[in-house]
Design a protein around this motif. Sequence first.
Motif, PDB file in Angstrom:
ATOM      1  N   ALA A 150       0.742  -1.109  -0.006  1.00 23.38           N
ATOM      2  CA  ALA A 150       0.076  -0.231  -0.082  1.00 23.38           C
ATOM      3  C   ALA A 150       0.968   1.402  -0.348  1.00 23.38           C
ATOM      4  O   ALA A 150       1.281   2.190  -0.285  1.00 23.38           O
ATOM      5  CB  ALA A 150      -1.113   0.309   1.234  1.00 23.38           C
ATOM      6  N   LEU A 151       1.374   1.200   0.654  1.00 27.00           N
ATOM      7  CA  LEU A 151       2.891   2.297   1.114  1.00 27.00           C
ATOM      8  C   LEU A 151       3.635   2.577  -0.741  1.00 27.00           C
ATOM      9  O   LEU A 151       3.522   4.060  -1.221  1.00 27.00           O
ATOM     10  CB  LEU A 151       3.985   2.002   2.049  1.00 27.00           C
ATOM     11  N   LEU A 153       2.238   1.810  -3.396  1.00 27.45           N
ATOM     12  CA  LEU A 153       1.038   2.458  -4.559  1.00 27.45           C
ATOM     13  C   LEU A 153       1.212   4.072  -4.386  1.00 27.45           C
ATOM     14  O   LEU A 153       1.275   4.410  -5.299  1.00 27.45           O
ATOM     15  CB  LEU A 153       0.084   1.475  -4.223  1.00 27.45           C
ATOM     16  N   ALA A 154       0.829   4.362  -3.295  1.00 25.68           N
ATOM     17  CA  ALA A 154       0.955   5.682  -2.505  1.00 25.68           C
ATOM     18  C   ALA A 154       2.379   6.799  -3.210  1.00 25.68           C
ATOM     19  O   ALA A 154       2.245   7.658  -3.325  1.00 25.68           O
ATOM     20  CB  ALA A 154       1.247   5.800  -1.315  1.00 25.68           C
ATOM     21  N   LEU A 155       3.725   5.797  -2.619  1.00 23.54           N
ATOM     22  CA  LEU A 155       4.788   6.369  -3.196  1.00 23.54           C
ATOM     23  C   LEU A 155       5.402   6.461  -4.547  1.00 23.54           C
ATOM     24  O   LEU A 155       5.969   7.471  -4.791  1.00 23.54           O
ATOM     25  CB  LEU A 155       6.044   5.997  -1.931  1.00 23.54           C
ATOM     26  N   SER A 156       4.490   5.284  -5.526  1.00 24.27           N
ATOM     27  CA  SER A 156       5.792   4.974  -6.565  1.00 24.27           C
ATOM     28  C   SER A 156       5.340   6.107  -7.470  1.00 24.27           C
ATOM     29  O   SER A 156       4.159   6.713  -8.024  1.00 24.27           O
ATOM     30  CB  SER A 156       5.227   3.471  -6.398  1.00 24.27           C
ATOM     31  N   ARG A 157       6.537   6.127  -8.492  1.00 24.46           N
ATOM     32  CA  ARG A 157       6.079   7.071 -10.126  1.00 24.46           C
ATOM     33  C   ARG A 157       5.870   6.617 -11.126  1.00 24.46           C
ATOM     34  O   ARG A 157       6.147   6.807 -12.079  1.00 24.46           O
ATOM     35  CB  ARG A 157       7.473   7.557 -10.147  1.00 24.46           C
ATOM     36  N   ASP A 158       5.743   4.471 -11.013  1.00 27.04           N
ATOM     37  CA  ASP A 158       5.784   4.136 -11.840  1.00 27.04           C
ATOM     38  C   ASP A 158       4.179   4.341 -12.494  1.00 27.04           C
ATOM     39  O   ASP A 158       3.558   5.024 -11.360  1.00 27.04           O
ATOM     40  CB  ASP A 158       5.305   2.621 -11.073  1.00 27.04           C
ATOM     41  N   PRO A 159       3.836   4.426 -13.574  1.00 33.01           N
ATOM     42  CA  PRO A 159       2.714   4.773 -14.211  1.00 33.01           C
ATOM     43  C   PRO A 159       1.552   4.286 -13.989  1.00 33.01           C
ATOM     44  O   PRO A 159       0.404   4.968 -13.791  1.00 33.01           O
ATOM     45  CB  PRO A 159       3.116   4.563 -15.504  1.00 33.01           C
ATOM     46  N   HIS A 160       1.698   2.554 -13.544  1.00 28.35           N
ATOM     47  CA  HIS A 160       0.716   2.093 -13.049  1.00 28.35           C
ATOM     48  C   HIS A 160      -0.269   2.447 -12.167  1.00 28.35           C
ATOM     49  O   HIS A 160      -0.849   2.437 -11.731  1.00 28.35           O
ATOM     50  CB  HIS A 160       0.111   0.795 -12.666  1.00 28.35           C
ATOM     51  N   ALA A 161       0.629   2.872 -10.890  1.00 31.68           N
ATOM     52  CA  ALA A 161       0.705   3.494  -9.478  1.00 31.68           C
ATOM     53  C   ALA A 161       0.112   4.570  -9.909  1.00 31.68           C
ATOM     54  O   ALA A 161      -0.755   5.091  -9.042  1.00 31.68           O
ATOM     55  CB  ALA A 161       1.795   3.226  -8.492  1.00 31.68           C
ATOM     56  N   ALA A 162       0.662   5.001 -11.296  1.00 29.63           N
ATOM     57  CA  ALA A 162      -0.237   6.966 -10.418  1.00 29.63           C
ATOM     58  C   ALA A 162      -1.814   6.830 -11.009  1.00 29.63           C
ATOM     59  O   ALA A 162      -3.069   7.559 -11.105  1.00 29.63           O
ATOM     60  CB  ALA A 162       0.322   7.841 -12.041  1.00 29.63           C
ATOM     61  N   THR A 163      -2.267   5.708 -11.632  1.00 33.61           N
ATOM     62  CA  THR A 163      -3.545   4.841 -12.629  1.00 33.61           C
ATOM     63  C   THR A 163      -4.593   4.930 -11.284  1.00 33.61           C
ATOM     64  O   THR A 163      -5.895   4.098 -11.642  1.00 33.61           O
ATOM     65  CB  THR A 163      -3.902   4.245 -13.651  1.00 33.61           C
ATOM     66  N   CYS A 164      -3.956   4.462 -10.105  1.00 30.43           N
ATOM     67  CA  CYS A 164      -5.146   4.071  -9.107  1.00 30.43           C
ATOM     68  C   CYS A 164      -5.967   4.389  -8.466  1.00 30.43           C
ATOM     69  O   CYS A 164      -7.010   4.486  -7.875  1.00 30.43           O
ATOM     70  CB  CYS A 164      -4.361   3.245  -7.547  1.00 30.43           C
ATOM     71  N   ASN A 165      -5.541   5.579  -8.157  1.00 27.84           N
ATOM     72  CA  ASN A 165      -6.945   6.710  -8.107  1.00 27.84           C
ATOM     73  C   ASN A 165      -7.115   6.712  -6.749  1.00 27.84           C
ATOM     74  O   ASN A 165      -8.500   6.268  -6.114  1.00 27.84           O
ATOM     75  CB  ASN A 165      -8.492   6.567  -8.769  1.00 27.84           C
ATOM     76  N   VAL A 166      -6.358   7.049  -5.953  1.00 35.11           N
ATOM     77  CA  VAL A 166      -5.961   6.054  -5.011  1.00 35.11           C
ATOM     78  C   VAL A 166      -5.821   7.635  -3.553  1.00 35.11           C
ATOM     79  O   VAL A 166      -4.754   8.271  -3.826  1.00 35.11           O
ATOM     80  CB  VAL A 166      -5.499   5.506  -3.624  1.00 35.11           C
ATOM     81  N   SER A 167      -6.172   8.477  -3.238  1.00 33.09           N
ATOM     82  CA  SER A 167      -6.355   9.632  -2.089  1.00 33.09           C
ATOM     83  C   SER A 167      -6.267   9.508  -1.121  1.00 33.09           C
ATOM     84  O   SER A 167      -5.173  10.575  -0.075  1.00 33.09           O
ATOM     85  CB  SER A 167      -7.132  10.565  -2.694  1.00 33.09           C
ATOM     86  N   ARG A 168      -6.306   7.843  -0.757  1.00 33.25           N
ATOM     87  CA  ARG A 168      -5.655   8.050   0.998  1.00 33.25           C
ATOM     88  C   ARG A 168      -5.069   6.564   0.932  1.00 33.25           C
ATOM     89  O   ARG A 168      -6.110   5.581   1.045  1.00 33.25           O
ATOM     90  CB  ARG A 168      -6.843   8.249   1.851  1.00 33.25           C
ATOM     91  N   VAL A 169      -4.034   6.458   2.387  1.00 31.82           N
ATOM     92  CA  VAL A 169      -3.939   4.938   2.507  1.00 31.82           C
ATOM     93  C   VAL A 169      -3.934   4.568   4.405  1.00 31.82           C
ATOM     94  O   VAL A 169      -3.294   5.678   5.049  1.00 31.82           O
ATOM     95  CB  VAL A 169      -2.176   4.732   2.762  1.00 31.82           C
ATOM     96  N   LEU A 184      11.402   2.628   1.120  1.00 35.69           N
ATOM     97  CA  LEU A 184      10.567   3.473   0.613  1.00 35.69           C
ATOM     98  C   LEU A 184      10.313   4.542   1.400  1.00 35.69           C
ATOM     99  O   LEU A 184      10.059   5.275   0.698  1.00 35.69           O
ATOM    100  CB  LEU A 184       9.183   2.444   0.780  1.00 35.69           C
ATOM    101  N   LEU A 185      10.334   4.295   2.444  1.00 40.24           N
ATOM    102  CA  LEU A 185      10.699   5.509   3.322  1.00 40.24           C
ATOM    103  C   LEU A 185      11.711   6.206   3.241  1.00 40.24           C
ATOM    104  O   LEU A 185      11.164   7.429   3.289  1.00 40.24           O
ATOM    105  CB  LEU A 185       9.891   5.220   4.431  1.00 40.24           C
ATOM    106  N   ALA A 186      13.287   5.848   3.375  1.00 39.93           N
ATOM    107  CA  ALA A 186      13.945   7.438   3.339  1.00 39.93           C
ATOM    108  C   ALA A 186      14.972   6.581   2.084  1.00 39.93           C
ATOM    109  O   ALA A 186      15.274   8.006   2.198  1.00 39.93           O
ATOM    110  CB  ALA A 186      14.936   6.066   4.000  1.00 39.93           C
ATOM    111  N   CYS A 187      13.763   6.904   1.019  1.00 33.80           N
ATOM    112  CA  CYS A 187      14.320   7.685  -0.435  1.00 33.80           C
ATOM    113  C   CYS A 187      14.133   9.330  -0.605  1.00 33.80           C
ATOM    114  O   CYS A 187      13.017   9.490   0.601  1.00 33.80           O
ATOM    115  CB  CYS A 187      12.916   6.278  -1.704  1.00 33.80           C
ATOM    116  N   LYS A 188      15.589   9.409  -1.049  1.00 33.89           N
ATOM    117  CA  LYS A 188      15.036  10.606  -1.384  1.00 33.89           C
ATOM    118  C   LYS A 188      14.334  11.323  -2.452  1.00 33.89           C
ATOM    119  O   LYS A 188      14.454  12.023  -2.345  1.00 33.89           O
ATOM    120  CB  LYS A 188      17.078  11.004  -1.889  1.00 33.89           C
ATOM    121  N   THR A 189      13.730  10.408  -3.673  1.00 35.10           N
ATOM    122  CA  THR A 189      13.803  10.462  -4.781  1.00 35.10           C
ATOM    123  C   THR A 189      12.091  10.916  -3.955  1.00 35.10           C
ATOM    124  O   THR A 189      11.135  10.271  -3.208  1.00 35.10           O
ATOM    125  CB  THR A 189      13.506   8.768  -5.622  1.00 35.10           C
ATOM    126  N   PRO A 190      11.564  12.465  -4.213  1.00 36.11           N
ATOM    127  CA  PRO A 190      10.173  12.494  -3.277  1.00 36.11           C
ATOM    128  C   PRO A 190       8.819  11.579  -4.407  1.00 36.11           C
ATOM    129  O   PRO A 190       9.231  11.407  -6.164  1.00 36.11           O
ATOM    130  CB  PRO A 190      10.243  14.050  -4.013  1.00 36.11           C
TER     131      PRO A 190
END
Length: 510
Positions: A150-151, A153-169, A184-190
């Motif tokens: 779930a995290l 899906l919220a943080l990834s820049r993958d194009p598939h994750a961008a189409t999930c239409n999830v606003s809250r985890v 996932l959490l310590a990654c410097k990429t925003p």
Amino acid sequence: MSRKANISATEKATFGRPRLYAVRAHYGPLDKQPDQFAGSVIVLDDEGEGVVRHAAAAQALCFDEDTTVVVLDVAALRRDVDAAAETRDTKKTRGRGKRGWQQALEAECKTRDVLGKDCGRPIAKALARLLMRATTGATLVARGAMAGVALKLALSRDPHAATCNVSRVVLVEPTLSAVAVNGLLACKTPPARRITVDASFADDDARMRRGPAIAAACGEGISVIAPKDGGDAVLRAFLPRTDDDEDAEAAVEAAFGAEDSRGRRLRCAEVTVDMSPLTKQPEQRFVDVSLADLLRDDAVDKPAACDADDQGEARVAALVVRGGRCILARSLQTPKAWEGMRLPSAPAIAGEDAVAGARRAIAAQLDIDIADQAEQMAPIPNLPPLMLYRASGGISTVVFMKALQPPVEPQEDYDLSDDEDFYDWYTITRALPRVDAPTASLLRTAAFALHGAVEAGVVAKAWGGVFGGELVASVTATPEPSSPPRVVGPCHDEANHEDACSCASDPFSC
């Protein structure tokens, strides 16, 4: 044409893909409605029977918050991934990797960049298809090890994750390994987008270890300790967890039997999203799931290829119907005389009448004395017996019989099964998965035979239906004939024809 165009629905059901079960307060079976999944609550579940475990949460959210709850069941996906790890044959497991499910979850949390094909990408595709027309983002709920997916899906820049239409985890007692924290959490990429992430932890120590890292990566959200403080409605609904099977069954019966102030009850349906052969667009379909289907024990109902007490001899059996249901018998012996469910039957006796043999089978396997059967059931006149060709090579003469008394249980209990009783009543939809292939073929034949007898007026409907009616309706239903296209041309006789001529063969003939 797509290579999957000719795949049957039965074969698709065996695919290891996520399955979607929608639960909503409604007056009848769920069907397609505009924007019905906007703002819905979606629960990730990899253990199977997620609707049963989350029934109390669904009741609270559907009744109090008027929300649609969707259980995204990835148990079949988990089965395929584990099978790939055991067989090392990725072709037979539809491209899954060679690692097990737990290793796949761990690998998913190593990086934000790309969703893995074992779990992340299939879940993202299922969410995208479910929420493709939702105007408001959904809330994604995950517990335990699924919190890492779930995290991502919220943080990834993958194009598939961008189409999930999830606003809250919402993370419920998350289990995040050091790999997940670093990847996932310590990654410097925003992150590509800002999604609210709320969490409830098992204790204060867990919140101290993982809470700050989640807040740093996702922003400040609700952070509570379960079950002392429940946070908002979603967190309060999912904090209690029922691990005992008996308590879970009692909870789902209570949840689906309750009514809200508007007289609505919880209704469940499996949602499938497949490409329409007509529009070439994803199309959602709803298949109603009854309480009996939710509580069904597949291990108990699984039919055997050949019954232990079947030696291939000639037998006589009874098909007892009451309205739209028939009786199926189960063996309570130890060891069992047969697995799953079957028609009550007994070895034939030379010179014995078929009806007498059927009554003897009912007495032996349903525990209904022959003397009491006269008040409870009788043979159906004008319907000849059917032949059942069993897996052992033997033949059973099946006698049609009907119940003489109406049901005594409430309507909502018609489809409940009691594993400690000799028999239960089943519609043909529920009966077919519980019997062997020869019996299933006979039940289909019996459905059409009863339908023909009712149409001819030699058998009367009783208690609102006839056995197999839903099967006959699905086969015999034909679309309404459309009127021929109107060909419009100039009219040469305006005195008699005030409108344009509509002659299809020769529009200029009048």
